[in-house]
Design an enzyme around this catalytic site. Sequence first.
Site, PDB file in Angstrom:
ATOM      1  N   LYS A 170       0.806  -1.195   0.000  1.00 19.93           N
ATOM      2  CA  LYS A 170       0.000   0.000   0.000  1.00 19.93           C
ATOM      3  C   LYS A 170       0.852   1.263   0.000  1.00 19.93           C
ATOM      4  CE  LYS A 170      -3.511  -2.321   2.836  1.00 19.93           C
ATOM      5  NZ  LYS A 170      -4.175  -2.282   4.166  1.00 19.93           N
ATOM      6  N   GLY A 171       2.098   1.114   0.410  1.00 27.59           N
ATOM      7  CA  GLY A 171       2.926   2.273   0.706  1.00 27.59           C
ATOM      8  C   GLY A 171       3.198   3.211  -0.450  1.00 27.59           C
TER       9      GLY A 171
ATOM     10  N   GLU B 299       7.916   1.922  -5.978  1.00 28.23           N
ATOM     11  CA  GLU B 299       7.907   1.551  -4.560  1.00 28.23           C
ATOM     12  C   GLU B 299       8.016   2.798  -3.689  1.00 28.23           C
ATOM     13  OE1 GLU B 299       7.480  -0.287  -2.158  1.00 28.23           O
ATOM     14  OE2 GLU B 299       8.280  -2.311  -2.312  1.00 28.23           O
ATOM     15  N   ASP B 300       7.641   2.651  -2.415  1.00 30.16           N
ATOM     16  CA  ASP B 300       7.785   3.770  -1.486  1.00 30.16           C
ATOM     17  C   ASP B 300       9.199   3.850  -0.928  1.00 30.16           C
ATOM     18  OD1 ASP B 300       7.458   1.410  -0.095  1.00 30.16           O
ATOM     19  OD2 ASP B 300       6.148   2.250   1.442  1.00 30.16           O
TER      20      ASP B 300
ATOM     21  N   ASP C 140      14.469  -0.826   1.499  1.00 25.48           N
ATOM     22  CA  ASP C 140      15.102  -0.969   2.810  1.00 25.48           C
ATOM     23  C   ASP C 140      16.199  -2.044   2.703  1.00 25.48           C
ATOM     24  OD1 ASP C 140      15.680  -1.285   5.536  1.00 25.48           O
ATOM     25  OD2 ASP C 140      13.624  -0.934   6.141  1.00 25.48           O
TER      26      ASP C 140
ATOM     27  N   LYS D  60      17.018   3.468   1.409  1.00 23.91           N
ATOM     28  CA  LYS D  60      17.719   3.310   2.681  1.00 23.91           C
ATOM     29  C   LYS D  60      18.885   2.332   2.475  1.00 23.91           C
ATOM     30  CE  LYS D  60      15.111   3.117   6.422  1.00 23.91           C
ATOM     31  NZ  LYS D  60      14.305   2.600   7.579  1.00 23.91           N
TER      32      LYS D  60
ATOM     33  N   PHE E 294      12.900   5.319  11.402  1.00 29.10           N
ATOM     34  CA  PHE E 294      11.572   4.810  11.112  1.00 29.10           C
ATOM     35  C   PHE E 294      10.747   5.960  10.563  1.00 29.10           C
ATOM     36  CE2 PHE E 294       7.164   3.627  12.225  1.00 29.10           C
ATOM     37  CZ  PHE E 294       7.096   2.486  11.437  1.00 29.10           C
TER      38      PHE E 294
ATOM     39  N   ASP F 188       3.425   4.047   6.766  1.00 26.95           N
ATOM     40  CA  ASP F 188       2.504   3.987   7.899  1.00 26.95           C
ATOM     41  C   ASP F 188       3.163   3.468   9.162  1.00 26.95           C
ATOM     42  OD1 ASP F 188       1.130   0.807   8.351  1.00 26.95           O
ATOM     43  OD2 ASP F 188       2.675   1.204   6.859  1.00 26.95           O
TER      44      ASP F 188
ATOM     45  N   ARG G 273      -0.608   7.275   6.767  1.00 27.66           N
ATOM     46  CA  ARG G 273      -0.305   7.265   5.333  1.00 27.66           C
ATOM     47  C   ARG G 273      -0.749   8.565   4.661  1.00 27.66           C
ATOM     48  NH1 ARG G 273       1.089   2.023   3.810  1.00 27.66           N
ATOM     49  NH2 ARG G 273       0.129   0.325   4.996  1.00 27.66           N
TER      50      ARG G 273
END
Length: 211
Positions: free
Chosen positions: A75-76, A131-132, A135, A164, A185, A192, A198
Amino acid sequence: WSYLGCRSGIKRKSESCTKNNTRAKIKKEVRLVMDINKLKILFTEEQIQNRIKELADEMNNFYGNDEVYAICVLKGAVMFAVDLVKHLNMPLKMEFITLSSYNGGTSTSGKVNAVDISLPDLNGKNVLIIEDIVDTGLTAKFLLDFLNCNFHTKSTKFCSLLDKKITRTADVDADYYGFEVDDKFLIGYGLDYDGYYRNLRYIGYVDKDDL
């Protein structure tokens, strides 16, 4: 009579439990609302939108008038994807898939969960994955491997709003990314915490001790 009295007692006990549950729910909601005050802004709405336009310019130059299939990872990435494609000029179709590696926590679980990865025939197509955040890179690698195993695309590019790199474990890099970030974070603009936040227009971070 005694039976009715017993029923009455049960009812009173049930009402008491309901009130306690309501108080607990309200207390939890208040805590969540209060947490937003601890957010420190990392990227403002203006910074995000300006960077998105820059990324779109790069993509417009690369693709020209070629058709593109933009795959948004839910969802990001939904906020980022929607704002990005508004600035893309080529013929474009959007697809949506759902992958997860966080499960509501503050760090990746290390396991990618393919919730919904239904896609059309992408053979011979230009594919842009949106993508958001990258990581560990496990989700990105999973998706790229899936596409490579199932399709012979004309091109496959990976775009992430945030990169990241400091936490990367998989051998994968984004072709396009908005901002490089360190090990914080992050919350907001699609990112979220347990399903909340969000909808924020900016990206902030919070110390994990404050969660």
